[in-house]
Design a protein around this motif. Structure first.
Motif, short mmCIF file in Angstrom:
data_model
loop_
_atom_site.label_atom_id
_atom_site.label_comp_id
_atom_site.label_asym_id
_atom_site.label_seq_id
_atom_site.Cartn_x
_atom_site.Cartn_y
_atom_site.Cartn_z
N CYS A 129 -3.63 -5.25 16.86
CA CYS A 129 -3.72 -3.84 17.25
C CYS A 129 -4.55 -3.00 16.29
N CYS A 176 0.19 3.44 12.39
CA CYS A 176 1.44 2.77 12.73
C CYS A 176 1.81 1.80 11.62
N CYS A 236 1.29 -4.91 14.03
CA CYS A 236 1.07 -5.96 15.02
C CYS A 236 -0.35 -6.49 14.79
#
Ligand code: SF4
Length: 371
Positions: A131, A124, A128
């Motif tokens: 995460c 991803c 974040c």
């Protein structure tokens, strides 16, 4: 970033596109329906299982399409109610699909509600801070066929020999697009995959039982609001002020709350649906009573459901989950305002259920084997 496989997955074809391909081969219009029935209703796992399709056409299909673009690498069952499938794609990329069972009061585990959590990207890009999936960045987007394949792999478990698999996994209740990746960053493949999951010739799964979770890509939320299929929306909020959110979610710089919240409101007004606000509680980061008060005001304004998730420790990251007392105090601020709030009790800790952890561990093991 995309990967072009040798053969496209059959699971990425819609009835329309497959009919067009077959028409070029001189096949009648009903043939596509027959083939898709083998894939989604009868769950054929080999071309030769499609007994009402001629051998010649089966050979053409096998030369043209990949029947299943994801191989099951591990099927990890936890001691509680969460299972995790680790799937390997054609380019050896790894993705995770999670099955979460929520037992219903007074009935056995076999009657629990089942939710399937699917991934939309390998890794991803959203970074974040808390995460595991964001730790190694984005490798690539999944194709629609790879997204759909995750659901089929879950369906295949019906065939598993264990009683538990037969009893519990014969059907599932909800799909959440909340696994690895930011779904709205892979918008076209996501919508195509969900169209296939939703279609009567596909898995026939109602749009109201499909929830898309986003970190807050405002233009795509507004685009999603225009889609005719009424999917549910969840926002990974995790900070109730820009100051706190920005510390853990870089996306907040581009789309601060002043942009995000009106877009969420537009979506919920357009679809007449209650949106869910996901809020991972992290000790001394976003678990203050002030944050709870800000979150209460946001939820009240949006008529949103709040899902509080105590943080799941990730190896290599410093964050911790707050004490149970602090979690309850936080939730009480929302409960006192009579807002719909769920304080999730952890599921699947023993199988690295925090999004992306199993994949990261397996990648590391692979690296260790190749040095
Ligand atoms: S929480 Fe979701 S959006 Fe954020 S890095 Fe992880 S997978 Fe990406």
């Amino acid at each position: 970033m995309r990967f072009t496989p040798e053969k496209p997955p059959l699971t990425g074809e819609t009835l329309e596109t497959l009919t067009a391909r077959l028409k070029e081969q001189g096949e009648p219009a009903f043939r596509a329906q027959q083939i898709l029935e083998w894939v989604y209703k009868k769950r054929a796992r080999r071309w030769e299982d499609m007994t009402n399709i001629s051998k010649k056409l089966r050979t053409w299909l096998a030369d043209t399409f990949d029947l299943m673009p994801a191989n099951l690498l591990f099927d990890k069952q936890s001691q509680d109610v969460t299972d995790k499938l680790l799937l390997e794609l054609r380019d050896r990329s790894l993705i995770e699909t999670v099955i979460i069972r929520a037992p219903q009061e007074g009935v056995g585990l076999e009657h629990s509600r089942k939710t399937i959590c699917i991934s939309t990207q390998v890794g991803c890009a959203m970074a974040c801070a808390f995460c595991a999936s964001g730790l190694a960045g984005l490798k690539r987007d999944l194709s629609a066929g790879e997204i759909v394949a995750q659901l089929l792999q879950v369906c295949y478990r019906e065939d598993a020999s264990t009683q538990r698999a037969r009893d519990e996994l014969a059907s599932f209740d909800n799909i959440v697009v909340m696994g690895m990746g930011e779904p709205l960053a892979n918008y076209d493949a996501l919508i195509r995959a969900l169209t296939i999951l939703n279609a009567p010739w596909g898995l026939g799964f109602g749009a109201r039982r499909i929830t898309i979770s986003t970190s807050g890509l405002v233009p795509k939320i507004l685009k999603l609001a225009e889609e005719p299929m009424g999917f549910r929306l969840a926002i990974s909020l995790h900070g109730a002020t820009d100051e706190v959110r920005e510390k853990i979610m870089p996306v907040n710089k581009a789309f601060p709350l002043a942009k995000l919240l009106p877009a969420v409101k537009t979506f919920s007004e357009k679809h007449g649906r209650m949106v869910t606000l996901e809020f991972i509680l992290i000790e001394d980061v976003n678990d203050s009573i002030d944050q709870a008060g800000e979150l209460r005001d946001i939820a009240r304004d949006l008529h949103a459901h709040v899902n509080l998730i105590p943080y799941n420790t990730v190896e290599g990251l410093p964050w911790k989950r707050p004490s149970i007392e602090r979690q309850e105090e936080f939730a009480d601020v929302l409960r006192a305002a009579r807002l719909p709030v769920t304080l999730r009790r952890e599921k699947g800790h023993d199988i690295d259920a925090a999004c992306g952890q199993l994949r990261l561990k397996t990648e590391k093991d692979r690296e260790a084997l190749t040095v």
